[in-house]
Scaffold this motif. Structure first.
Motif, PDB file in Angstrom:
ATOM      1  N   LEU A  13       0.817  -1.208   0.000  1.00 28.40           N
ATOM      2  CA  LEU A  13       0.000   0.000   0.000  1.00 28.40           C
ATOM      3  C   LEU A  13       0.856   1.265   0.000  1.00 28.40           C
ATOM      4  N   THR A  14       2.093   1.145  -0.448  1.00 32.07           N
ATOM      5  CA  THR A  14       3.027   2.268  -0.345  1.00 32.07           C
ATOM      6  C   THR A  14       2.990   3.181  -1.568  1.00 32.07           C
ATOM      7  N   SER A  15       2.679   2.645  -2.750  1.00 38.70           N
ATOM      8  CA  SER A  15       2.690   3.459  -3.962  1.00 38.70           C
ATOM      9  C   SER A  15       1.780   2.838  -5.010  1.00 38.70           C
ATOM     10  N   CYS A  16       1.440   3.636  -6.011  1.00 38.42           N
ATOM     11  CA  CYS A  16       0.519   3.178  -7.057  1.00 38.42           C
ATOM     12  C   CYS A  16       1.188   2.157  -7.970  1.00 38.42           C
ATOM     13  N   ALA A  17       0.502   1.058  -8.233  1.00 37.12           N
ATOM     14  CA  ALA A  17       1.037   0.017  -9.100  1.00 37.12           C
ATOM     15  C   ALA A  17       1.181   0.497 -10.538  1.00 37.12           C
TER      16      ALA A  17
ATOM     17  N   LEU B  75      -3.982   7.529  -2.974  1.00 31.36           N
ATOM     18  CA  LEU B  75      -4.173   6.090  -3.164  1.00 31.36           C
ATOM     19  C   LEU B  75      -5.544   5.703  -2.605  1.00 31.36           C
ATOM     20  N   VAL B  76      -6.429   5.210  -3.463  1.00 29.33           N
ATOM     21  CA  VAL B  76      -7.808   4.936  -3.035  1.00 29.33           C
ATOM     22  C   VAL B  76      -8.299   3.553  -3.437  1.00 29.33           C
ATOM     23  N   TYR B  77      -7.484   2.810  -4.203  1.00 29.93           N
ATOM     24  CA  TYR B  77      -7.880   1.473  -4.647  1.00 29.93           C
ATOM     25  C   TYR B  77      -6.765   0.473  -4.351  1.00 29.93           C
ATOM     26  N   VAL B  78      -7.135  -0.815  -4.443  1.00 30.70           N
ATOM     27  CA  VAL B  78      -6.160  -1.910  -4.420  1.00 30.70           C
ATOM     28  C   VAL B  78      -6.498  -2.851  -5.565  1.00 30.70           C
ATOM     29  N   SER B  79      -5.492  -3.245  -6.313  1.00 31.09           N
ATOM     30  CA  SER B  79      -5.701  -4.192  -7.402  1.00 31.09           C
ATOM     31  C   SER B  79      -5.886  -5.599  -6.847  1.00 31.09           C
ATOM     32  N   PRO B  80      -6.978  -6.284  -7.192  1.00 29.55           N
ATOM     33  CA  PRO B  80      -7.165  -7.663  -6.701  1.00 29.55           C
ATOM     34  C   PRO B  80      -6.165  -8.646  -7.303  1.00 29.55           C
ATOM     35  N   LYS B  81      -5.536  -8.266  -8.419  1.00 28.32           N
ATOM     36  CA  LYS B  81      -4.563  -9.157  -9.053  1.00 28.32           C
ATOM     37  C   LYS B  81      -3.184  -9.024  -8.422  1.00 28.32           C
ATOM     38  N   SER B  82      -2.709  -7.787  -8.291  1.00 31.19           N
ATOM     39  CA  SER B  82      -1.340  -7.574  -7.804  1.00 31.19           C
ATOM     40  C   SER B  82      -1.270  -7.321  -6.310  1.00 31.19           C
TER      41      SER B  82
ATOM     42  N   ALA C 191      -1.534  -1.015  -4.194  1.00 35.79           N
ATOM     43  CA  ALA C 191      -2.380   0.176  -4.204  1.00 35.79           C
ATOM     44  C   ALA C 191      -2.439   0.780  -5.601  1.00 35.79           C
ATOM     45  N   VAL C 192      -3.534   1.520  -5.854  1.00 37.24           N
ATOM     46  CA  VAL C 192      -3.724   2.214  -7.129  1.00 37.24           C
ATOM     47  C   VAL C 192      -4.263   3.608  -6.823  1.00 37.24           C
ATOM     48  N   SER C 193      -3.732   4.614  -7.506  1.00 38.88           N
ATOM     49  CA  SER C 193      -4.183   5.985  -7.276  1.00 38.88           C
ATOM     50  C   SER C 193      -5.553   6.227  -7.908  1.00 38.88           C
ATOM     51  N   ARG C 194      -6.195   7.300  -7.488  1.00 39.34           N
ATOM     52  CA  ARG C 194      -7.516   7.628  -7.999  1.00 39.34           C
ATOM     53  C   ARG C 194      -7.487   7.827  -9.518  1.00 39.34           C
ATOM     54  N   GLN C 195      -6.505   8.605  -9.981  1.00 43.07           N
ATOM     55  CA  GLN C 195      -6.435   8.908 -11.404  1.00 43.07           C
ATOM     56  C   GLN C 195      -6.190   7.654 -12.243  1.00 43.07           C
ATOM     57  N   ALA C 196      -5.226   6.819 -11.809  1.00 41.32           N
ATOM     58  CA  ALA C 196      -4.899   5.621 -12.580  1.00 41.32           C
ATOM     59  C   ALA C 196      -6.014   4.585 -12.523  1.00 41.32           C
ATOM     60  N   GLY C 197      -6.741   4.549 -11.407  1.00 45.15           N
ATOM     61  CA  GLY C 197      -7.752   3.510 -11.246  1.00 45.15           C
ATOM     62  C   GLY C 197      -9.138   3.870 -11.708  1.00 45.15           C
ATOM     63  N   LEU C 198      -9.369   5.155 -11.978  1.00 44.51           N
ATOM     64  CA  LEU C 198     -10.720   5.595 -12.321  1.00 44.51           C
ATOM     65  C   LEU C 198     -11.351   4.816 -13.478  1.00 44.51           C
ATOM     66  N   PRO C 199     -10.628   4.558 -14.572  1.00 45.11           N
ATOM     67  CA  PRO C 199     -11.261   3.807 -15.672  1.00 45.11           C
ATOM     68  C   PRO C 199     -11.631   2.370 -15.299  1.00 45.11           C
TER      69      PRO C 199
ATOM     70  N   LEU D  78     -10.595  -2.873  -5.641  1.00 41.83           N
ATOM     71  CA  LEU D  78     -11.077  -2.895  -4.261  1.00 41.83           C
ATOM     72  C   LEU D  78     -10.858  -1.536  -3.613  1.00 41.83           C
ATOM     73  N   PRO D  79     -11.781  -1.088  -2.759  1.00 44.75           N
ATOM     74  CA  PRO D  79     -11.586   0.198  -2.077  1.00 44.75           C
ATOM     75  C   PRO D  79     -10.459   0.122  -1.053  1.00 44.75           C
ATOM     76  N   LEU D  80      -9.720   1.216  -0.929  1.00 46.00           N
ATOM     77  CA  LEU D  80      -8.637   1.316   0.049  1.00 46.00           C
ATOM     78  C   LEU D  80      -8.974   2.440   1.027  1.00 46.00           C
ATOM     79  N   PRO D  81      -9.465   2.123   2.221  1.00 42.65           N
ATOM     80  CA  PRO D  81      -9.798   3.177   3.183  1.00 42.65           C
ATOM     81  C   PRO D  81      -8.550   3.890   3.675  1.00 42.65           C
ATOM     82  N   SER D  82      -8.666   5.204   3.886  1.00 40.02           N
ATOM     83  CA  SER D  82      -7.498   6.022   4.175  1.00 40.02           C
ATOM     84  C   SER D  82      -6.835   5.678   5.504  1.00 40.02           C
ATOM     85  N   PHE D  83      -7.574   5.091   6.467  1.00 31.27           N
ATOM     86  CA  PHE D  83      -6.953   4.825   7.769  1.00 31.27           C
ATOM     87  C   PHE D  83      -5.879   3.744   7.684  1.00 31.27           C
ATOM     88  N   LEU D  84      -5.828   3.007   6.575  1.00 33.37           N
ATOM     89  CA  LEU D  84      -4.798   1.986   6.406  1.00 33.37           C
ATOM     90  C   LEU D  84      -3.519   2.544   5.785  1.00 33.37           C
TER      91      LEU D  84
END
Length: 245
Positions: free
Chosen positions: A141-145, A153-160, A163-171, A177-183
């Motif tokens: 969860l340290t940087s965008c894949a 960072l607001v998503y997590v890839s179920p494959k890798s 973490a995935v950033s909002r911009q990269a993951g939007l499409p 998967l959602p990534l809650p900010s408290f993590l």
């Protein structure tokens, strides 16, 4: 730390514990069903243990002395009871007699904070994340894949499991998967409130990877997790009713 007990013969029990140096460990307690021993051998209690066996691969016997008896408080509420059952199930996914010092320390912290709804929920989710690491399916969860950024960072890839950033993951947001900010370290501002929505996203995230681990090994969900989440939600509704309005 006592995890579970089961009867062995008329007077003895087989004790399952989590230890600092030898991880999850089983042993026989002679007279474990006696009035003297029963209060000590409740899940959640901490004991001083001496283990002896003729050979290292034998079950062996425990000599026990009380250290910190917290079971009485834990078993008086549904969160404490279901948390104990679920934590024991999770630790049983690990091999016996292998040390997991971070999990051992985390276990004590979780059990000492089960009276607080938000702290308990956050710590239980973080415990599952630590367990996933020790199972070999740790999340990064340290940087965008996709682009390497550490911001938004607001998503997590179920494959890798990265973490995935909002911009990269939007499409692909409906496949991530959602990534809650408290993590994320430093992402939640000091004093900001943990919401039930955050909690459900956290359990959804760890639950996905736990279930995949179980499926890959033909394991079964014990059902303790659903009971724990239900107990936490009931407590959250009582403590923070505005979270559900």
């Amino acid at each position: 730390m006592v995890l579970t007990t089961r009867k062995h013969g008329e007077n003895d029990i087989i004790l399952e514990v989590m230890t600092l140096d030898r991880g999850r460990h089983l042993g026989l307690v002679r007279g474990g069903r006696s009035r003297r021993h029963r209060p000590m051998l409740q899940p959640g209690n901490e004991l001083d243990l001496t283990w002896k066996a003729r050979l290292s691969d034998h079950l062996g016997q425990f000599q026990i002395e009380p250290h910190a008896l917290r079971a009485g408080d834990l078993m008086t509420n549904s969160v404490g009871l279901t948390a104990l059952q679920h934590l024991a199930f999770l630790l049983r996914l690990l091999p016996e007699r292998h040390p997991y010092p971070k999990l051992y320390s985390a276990l004590a912290v979780v059990l000492d904070h089960l009276e607080s709804s938000d702290a308990a929920a956050a710590l239980l989710i973080r415990f599952e994340l630590e367990l996933l690491r020790d199972l070999g399916v740790g999340l990064d969860l340290t940087s965008c894949a996709a682009n390497g950024t550490q911001e938004d960072l607001v998503y997590v890839s179920p494959k890798s499991a990265r973490a995935v950033s909002r911009q990269a993951g939007l499409p692909y947001h409906d496949k991530l998967l959602p990534l809650p900010s408290f993590l994320l370290d430093g992402q939640r501002q000091k004093g900001s409130e943990l919401t039930w929505h955050d909690v459900t996203e956290g359990f959804e995230l760890t639950g996905f990877f736990l279930n995949r681990h179980l499926m890959e090994r033909n394991g079964e969900d014990s059902g303790t997790r659903d009971m724990l989440v239900g107990a936490l939600e009931k407590r959250f509704r009582a403590d923070f009713p505005w979270n559900f309005q």
